[in-house]
Design a protein around this motif. Structure first.
Motif, short mmCIF file in Angstrom:
data_model
loop_
_atom_site.label_atom_id
_atom_site.label_comp_id
_atom_site.label_asym_id
_atom_site.label_seq_id
_atom_site.Cartn_x
_atom_site.Cartn_y
_atom_site.Cartn_z
N THR A 1 0.84 -1.20 0.00
CA THR A 1 0.00 0.00 0.00
C THR A 1 0.87 1.25 0.00
OG1 THR A 1 -1.66 -1.20 1.28
CG2 THR A 1 -1.86 1.18 1.25
N VAL A 2 0.38 2.27 -0.68
CA VAL A 2 1.02 3.58 -0.65
C VAL A 2 0.03 4.54 -0.03
CG1 VAL A 2 1.93 5.47 -2.05
CG2 VAL A 2 2.48 3.11 -2.65
N ALA A 3 0.50 5.34 0.91
CA ALA A 3 -0.34 6.34 1.58
C ALA A 3 0.27 7.71 1.38
CB ALA A 3 -0.46 6.03 3.06
N ILE A 4 -0.57 8.65 0.97
CA ILE A 4 -0.16 10.04 0.87
C ILE A 4 -0.82 10.76 2.03
CG2 ILE A 4 -0.16 12.13 -0.54
CD1 ILE A 4 -0.45 10.20 -2.99
N VAL A 5 0.01 11.27 2.94
CA VAL A 5 -0.49 11.85 4.19
C VAL A 5 -0.17 13.34 4.21
CG1 VAL A 5 -0.35 11.74 6.71
CG2 VAL A 5 -0.05 9.65 5.36
N GLU A 6 -1.22 14.12 4.39
CA GLU A 6 -1.06 15.57 4.49
C GLU A 6 -1.39 15.98 5.92
OE1 GLU A 6 -3.13 19.65 2.83
OE2 GLU A 6 -3.10 17.89 1.51
N THR A 7 -0.40 16.53 6.61
CA THR A 7 -0.59 16.96 7.99
C THR A 7 -0.33 18.45 8.11
OG1 THR A 7 1.72 16.40 8.50
CG2 THR A 7 0.05 14.74 9.02
N ASN A 8 -1.07 19.07 9.00
CA ASN A 8 -0.89 20.50 9.26
C ASN A 8 0.32 20.65 10.18
OD1 ASN A 8 -1.23 23.13 10.70
ND2 ASN A 8 -2.97 23.25 9.30
N ARG A 9 1.24 21.47 9.79
CA ARG A 9 2.47 21.64 10.55
C ARG A 9 2.26 22.49 11.81
NH1 ARG A 9 6.42 24.07 6.87
NH2 ARG A 9 6.17 22.16 5.75
N HIS A 10 1.25 23.38 11.79
CA HIS A 10 1.07 24.33 12.89
C HIS A 10 -0.02 23.93 13.87
CE1 HIS A 10 3.80 26.84 10.66
NE2 HIS A 10 3.01 26.77 9.61
N ASP A 11 -0.99 23.14 13.44
CA ASP A 11 -2.10 22.77 14.30
C ASP A 11 -2.31 21.26 14.22
OD1 ASP A 11 -4.40 22.47 15.77
OD2 ASP A 11 -5.55 23.98 14.69
N LEU A 12 -1.81 20.55 15.21
CA LEU A 12 -1.90 19.09 15.21
C LEU A 12 -3.32 18.59 15.49
CD1 LEU A 12 1.43 18.24 17.06
CD2 LEU A 12 0.97 18.20 14.61
N ASN A 13 -4.22 19.51 15.87
CA ASN A 13 -5.61 19.12 16.10
C ASN A 13 -6.38 18.96 14.79
OD1 ASN A 13 -5.40 19.08 18.94
ND2 ASN A 13 -5.53 21.30 18.96
N ILE A 14 -5.85 19.48 13.72
CA ILE A 14 -6.50 19.32 12.42
C ILE A 14 -6.24 17.90 11.92
CG2 ILE A 14 -6.51 20.06 10.01
CD1 ILE A 14 -5.83 22.88 10.97
N GLU A 15 -7.32 17.23 11.60
CA GLU A 15 -7.25 15.83 11.15
C GLU A 15 -6.42 15.72 9.87
OE1 GLU A 15 -8.14 11.91 11.95
OE2 GLU A 15 -8.75 13.63 13.13
N PRO A 16 -5.46 14.80 9.83
CA PRO A 16 -4.67 14.63 8.61
C PRO A 16 -5.53 14.09 7.47
CG PRO A 16 -4.14 12.91 10.19
CD PRO A 16 -5.08 13.85 10.88
#
Length: 123
Positions: free
Chosen positions: A69-84
């Motif tokens: 499986t390949v996963a492309i994960v987008e995470t917010n760098r400034h607010d970890l409460n934002i769901e990836p």
């Protein structure tokens, strides 16, 4: 793709091993990334970072999960409460249109993942 042990492959192997070791380290940022992956992929045994795009406010990282499986994960760098945001695809789908360099990197990552999975099977 058959690997031949070229300098490019060796460099990619070192880079991939470093990304793997960093992801599975006890560094708080790595723990957060690993938990995101483990929540989405409960059977995760190994993961390698294939591609990283540092955007202004987020990171977009493409991971090889285990060997299928390949996963492309987008995470917010400034607010970890934002769901990836996580997009997944099968390996066969990800391979379509890869450059030669990216195909080599994927082949090296697959080889490393297979080694990890074989060593875990022996335990």
């Amino acid at each position: 793709m058959k690997l031949i042990g070229s300098k490019t492959e060796q460099d990619m192997r070192r880079q991939l091993m470093c990304s793997h070791d960093a992801l599975f380290s006890q560094v708080p940022e790595a723990i957060t990334k690993l938990r995101i992956l483990q929540n989405k992929f409960p059977n995760l045994l190994t993961a390698y970072s294939l591609h990283w795009i540092p955007e202004q406010g987020e990171d977009i990282i493409t991971y090889l999960i285990n060997t299928d499986t390949v996963a492309i994960v987008e995470t917010n760098r400034h607010d970890l409460n934002i769901e990836p945001i996580i997009e997944t695809m099968m390996l066969s789908e990800y391979r379509i249109g890869l450059t030669k360099q990216d195909r080599i990197k994927l082949a090296v990552a697959l080889e490393l993942a297979q080694e990890v999975l074989r060593s875990k099977d022996k335990k």
